[in-house]
Enzyme design. Structure first.
Site, mmCIF file in Angstrom:
data_model
loop_
_atom_site.group_PDB
_atom_site.id
_atom_site.type_symbol
_atom_site.label_atom_id
_atom_site.label_comp_id
_atom_site.label_asym_id
_atom_site.label_seq_id
_atom_site.Cartn_x
_atom_site.Cartn_y
_atom_site.Cartn_z
ATOM 1 C CE LYS A 1 33.697 30.315 80.522
ATOM 2 N NZ LYS A 1 33.264 29.417 80.420
ATOM 3 C CG ASP B 1 30.192 22.681 82.831
ATOM 4 O OD1 ASP B 1 30.718 23.755 83.372
ATOM 5 O OD2 ASP B 1 29.810 22.623 81.305
ATOM 6 C CD1 TRP C 1 28.210 27.602 78.314
ATOM 7 C CD2 TRP C 1 30.078 25.405 77.055
ATOM 8 N NE1 TRP C 1 29.495 27.357 77.309
ATOM 9 C CE2 TRP C 1 30.323 26.831 76.933
ATOM 10 C CE3 TRP C 1 30.710 24.723 76.252
ATOM 11 C CZ2 TRP C 1 31.313 27.970 76.451
ATOM 12 C CZ3 TRP C 1 32.131 25.323 75.905
ATOM 13 C CH2 TRP C 1 32.334 26.485 75.564
HETATM 14 C C1 LIG Z 1 33.365 28.403 79.410
HETATM 15 C C2 LIG Z 1 32.824 26.636 79.703
HETATM 16 C C3 LIG Z 1 32.821 25.437 78.840
HETATM 17 C C4 LIG Z 1 34.193 25.248 78.216
HETATM 18 O O1 LIG Z 1 35.071 25.620 79.303
HETATM 19 P P1 LIG Z 1 36.443 25.509 78.728
HETATM 20 O O2 LIG Z 1 37.663 25.068 80.085
HETATM 21 O O3 LIG Z 1 37.040 26.331 77.508
HETATM 22 O O4 LIG Z 1 36.419 23.832 77.823
HETATM 23 C C5 LIG Z 1 32.079 24.672 79.640
HETATM 24 N N1 LIG Z 1 30.964 24.502 80.661
HETATM 25 C C6 LIG Z 1 30.696 26.461 80.726
HETATM 26 C C7 LIG Z 1 29.087 25.718 81.481
HETATM 27 C C8 LIG Z 1 31.136 27.513 80.215
HETATM 28 O O5 LIG Z 1 30.704 28.401 81.002
#
Ligand SMILES: *Cc1c(COP(=O)(O)O)cnc(C)c1O
Length: 363
Positions: A194, A170, A103
């Site tokens: 998540k 993030d 990511w």
């Molecule tokens: C799942 C995830 C993403 C991507 O998320 P989307 O909403 O599908 O774009 C980005 N960063 C992390 C840490 C993730 O676990």
């Protein structure tokens, strides 16, 4: 509700049952208005209240004040990989990123399309099995970007970096899972699917002074200025997913806030990592101990054949969603906020029985 499985999926992921029940009512009718929340105008006062209450609850949980705004928008966390450099990385600047896995790499790739990037630290040379503690920042970076929980590799920051530049994180896979010093961050973002709600909404918590740094000439919808000034209502926002995020925030408050959520997550992680430790001749966790994720527990078995068998037999016990990410293989148990302790107990007793059956290990 029928019998629920033990949902160990990495995302979209398990949600609290109480939230699902409440949300199901709003599917049929919201607040006695004779229509579903999904049929309601995003300009309705009930919807306005959902957005305002959800923002207030999230800020209360995180201990943030009026110097922060919360934006709810579509596009996933991945759109933030683009929006952040688009808004904040000026032509004469460099943006610093810490590379802790896929990511982070995706975030870096997008930033490079839009400007200059310095990788201030990376754990790539050890297959992303740890979190770097020392950052080599560029002289005057636009910001430093980190990924607090690495969903695929199972590593997590158990600290909030001290830096004198705007810190951006993030937090898609560990937001509201533990207490953090959220005030250290100038921008936090998370795809909801998540730990916060259903897919379809991304939550962005932004310190208001960041708006002064927004580059001129950004496309209207993609400018943080527009999103904050219009309170996420410049165009039609994902109303229903945001409503569910609001219910999750209320659920967190009802559990006793982040201190209680953190205690629950620590207890679950201790139980599962304790089992991996005890059965280390059979199960192997590749991650540096102090950086182990409390959300995504990644481990290997002695062979890929045994991993396949493990996943199949776990599935028969309603323990589902543990196949490791296709880029790394192995097993990954995602035990987000809403995953019950009883489910981890069930998983651990399955793991012990499996090790005994396959290798005669344990009692
Ligand atoms: C799942 C995830 C993403 C991507 O998320 P989307 O909403 O599908 O774009 C980005 N960063 C992390 C840490 C993730 O676990």
């Amino acid at each position: 509700m029928g019998k629920r499985v033990w949902n160990l999926n990495p995302g979209p992921a398990v949600l609290p049952e109480a939230v699902l029940e409440e949300a199901s009512k709003a599917v049929l009718e919201y607040e006695g208005k004779g229509m579903s929340l999904m049929e309601m105008s995003h300009r309705a006062k009930e919807v306005d209240k959902i957005f305002k209450d959800t923002e207030a609850d999230l800020k209360e949980i995180m201990g943030l004040g009026d110097d922060y705004s919360v934006v709810f928008m579509g596009g996933g966390a991945s759109l933030q990989f683009t929006m952040i450099p688009m808004n904040f990385l000026h032509d004469d600047q460099t943006a610093d990123y810490v590379n802790t896995g896929s990511w982070s790499q995706n975030a870096i790739k997008e930033a490079k399309l839009l400007g200059k990037v310095n990788v201030a630290a990376s754990s790539e040379e050890r297959e992303f099995t740890y979190i770097p503690k020392i950052f080599d920042l560029s002289p005057d970076p636009a910001y430093l970007h980190i990924t607090t929980n690495n969903t695929i590799r199972g590593t997590q920051y158990h600290f909030d970096p001290d830096v004198k530049v705007p810190l951006i994180a993030d937090m898609s896979s560990d937001i509201l899972s533990m207490r953090r010093d959220f005030k250290k961050y100038s921008l936090i973002y998370a795809g909801a699917q998540k730990n916060l709600g259903p897919a379809g909404v991304t939550v962005i918590i932004i310190k208001k002074d960041m708006l002064e740094r927004v580059k001129p000439g950004i496309p209207t919808l993609l400018s943080f200025k527009t999103q904050v000034e219009k309170e996420s209502l410049f165009n039609t926002p994902p109303v229903f997913p945001t409503y569910v995020v609001g219910l999750v925030a209320k659920w967190i408050k009802s559990q006793g806030g982040l201190a209680a959520i953190e205690a629950g997550n620590r207890k679950k992680a201790d139980l599962l990592y304790g089992c991996l430790d005890e059965y280390s001749d059979f199960y192997r966790a590749p991650v540096n101990k102090e950086d182990l994720s409390w959300m995504n527990v990644v481990f290997r078995l002695p062979s890929e054949d045994l991993e396949k068998k493990f996943l199949a037999e776990a599935g028969e016990k309603s323990l589902i969603g543990m196949k490791g990410h296709r880029s790394v293989g192995g097993v990954r148990a995602s035990i987000y906020n809403a995953f019950p302790y009883a489910g981890v107990e069930e998983l651990v007793s399955f793991m012990k029985a499996f090790a005994k059956k396959e290798a005669g290990i344990g009692v």
